[in-house]
Write an enzyme that holds these catalytic residues in place. Structure first.
Site, PDB file in Angstrom:
ATOM      1  N   GLY A  91       0.828  -1.201   0.000  1.00  0.00           N
ATOM      2  CA  GLY A  91       0.000   0.000   0.000  1.00  0.00           C
ATOM      3  C   GLY A  91       0.862   1.251   0.000  1.00  0.00           C
ATOM      4  N   ASP A 134       0.404   0.435  13.396  1.00  0.00           N
ATOM      5  CA  ASP A 134       0.848  -0.906  12.998  1.00  0.00           C
ATOM      6  C   ASP A 134       1.107  -1.823  14.200  1.00  0.00           C
ATOM      7  OD1 ASP A 134       0.675  -0.226  10.356  1.00  0.00           O
ATOM      8  OD2 ASP A 134       2.799   0.272  10.136  1.00  0.00           O
TER       9      ASP A 134
END
Ligand code: S3P
Length: 443
Positions: free
Chosen positions: A88, A328
């Site tokens: 991404g 994350d």
């Protein structure tokens, strides 16, 4: 007292590596990058710059690469297909970077990336910056017909995505005038630090936590750099930009949580310590973990060592304003929460639903399978600690961060937990080797 285990070092930080590799499409100097991680995602960025004509040579142990800049920035009328794989960051950053070139580009990706939202980056570039760019029903393929010119803009980054912010800032380099990106909470700021470092400008005064300002014309400025910004990890000379990518703090996070849960002593060396990435350390400290951080250098990015000394974990809440600095690390923090005393809650984290997997429902469903008392909300989850963890097999849904988190869960519990599709951790396969050499068999 616990004996300290050996010092851990990590491959280069993925976020930083992408930015340095893609920068080669913009600057007119050679870039030498040391400690470049060989994760699949970074290879996608590397393959793309090669496709576009950047000469890439690997030297020494192949963790060092030299990128020779493009001879031409006009690619003519023929469409060039660029495969972003599973990454991404590659896809979204590239949208802004390609706006600086001239040519027709089509961005594609694998099945998982092709399901992830792309309008968040296409809309500001098309609507505010005049870039001829479109997605396919909000997803890849993305088509860009770039003419090397954009319009400066003042953009509010609603999703809080650092990838979107970076795309807008990179696109802003092709504009006359300044591009400003505003954020409610500062998301990872590697792009602005990198450009700031190259430009020797100061961040916008006052509200610097929420806005970023650039003037265009980076390539020219780089050629007139002074000598003052020289650190061990970065150096600008007359014909070369040199960087040594600091260790990946997001990879280190799995081991830091392992140390915090088990009480094992751990030292981590030369890792990225950018505060927009270390939110998980503040959370772990709040939960009772003893973690010391020592910054050794802060020229381009703060870099240093971390000492984990364990502690007795207690529950905590994580709310929206903390999410960007630990986005994350939420899966691995969920593992810490499962071992903490009390009930923890994460809210304002709906961005987790559009990562490599729907990290809210996938995480909660698998933690439940392992006997952990937890429940899902639209924008987060609740996790009760001190569970009796049961032997089972967990799915990682081809999401490396889930695979690594479940590996730590398994390592910290007495139960026999197997992790299916562990291959998804290929993005971090180096760590598995590192781990083995440090007698920590995780993957
Ligand atoms: C990244 C930004 C974050 C993060 C991703 C890397 C980056 O994504 O989750 O792993 O390098 O800018 P979002 O921008 O979607 O929040």
């Amino acid at each position: 007292m616990n004996k300290p285990i050996k010092t851990l070092t990590f491959p280069g930080d993925k976020s930083i590596a992408h930015r340095l590799v893609l920068l080669s499409l913009l600057v007119n100097k050679k870039i030498l990058i040391k400690n470049l991680p060989d994760s699949q995602d970074v290879c996608s960025s590397l393959d793309i710059v090669k496709t576009l004509g950047v000469e890439v040579s690997k030297i020494e142990d192949s963790k060092t690469v030299v990128l020779k800049p493009l001879d031409k920035k006009d690619f003519g009328k023929e469409e060039i297909v660029l495969d972003c794989g599973n990454s991404g960051t590659t896809a979204r950053l590239l949208c802004g970077i390609l706006a600086n070139l001239k040519g027709k580009f089509k961005l594609i990706g694998d099945e998982s990336l092709s399901k992830r939202p792309m309008e968040r980056v296409v809309r500001p570039l098309a609507d505010l910056m005049g870039v001829n760019i479109s997605s396919t029903d909000g997803h890849l393929p993305i088509y860009i017909e770039a003419n090397g010119k954009t319009k400066a803009t003042d953009f509010f980054n609603q999703t809080g995505s650092a990838q979107v912010k970076s795309a807008v800032l990179f696109a802003g380099m092709a504009a006359e005038g300044n591009t400003i990106v505003r954020e409610k909470t500062l998301s990872r700021d590697h792009t602005e630090r990198l450009l700031d470092y190259l430009l020797f400008t100061q961040q916008n005064g006052g509200q610097s936590a929420c806005s970023t300002l650039f003037s265009s014309a980076i390539p020219q400025v780089i050629c007139h750099c002074e000598q003052s910004k020289i650190g061990w990890h970065s150096r600008i000379t007359d014909d070369c930009l040199e960087f040594c990518v600091p260790g990946d703090i997001s990879s280190a996070a799995y081991f830091i949580v392992w140390g915090a849960i088990t009480g094992k002593k751990l030292e981590i060396e030369n890792v990225l310590l950018n505060p927009t990435r270390t939110g998980f350390i503040s959370v772990l400290r709040r939960m009772g973990a003893e973690i010391e951080v020592q910054i050794k250098e802060d020229v381009w990015e703060p870099i240093g060592d971390i000492f984990v000394k364990g502690g007795n974990l207690k529950s905590t809440d994580i709310q929206a304003d903390e999410i960007p600095s630990l986005i994350d690390e939420l899966p691995i923090l969920a593992v810490a929460m499962a071992f903490a005393k009390g009930k923890s809650r994460v809210s304002g984290a709906s961005e987790l639903r559009v990562k490599e997997s729907d990290r809210i429902s996938c995480l909660v469903s698998q933690l439940k399978k392992a006997g952990i008392n937890c429940c899902e909300y639209e924008d987060g989850y609740e996790i009760c600690g001190e569970n009796k963890i049961i032997s089972t097999e967990l799915e990682s849904f081809n999401d490396h961060r889930l695979a690594m988190s479940f590996a730590i869960l398994s390592k910290c519990s007495k139960a026999d937990i197997k992790v299916k599709d562990r291959d998804s951790a290929h993005c971090h396969k180096r760590i598995a080797f590192r781990v083995k050499t440090h007698t920590l068999y995780l993957l």
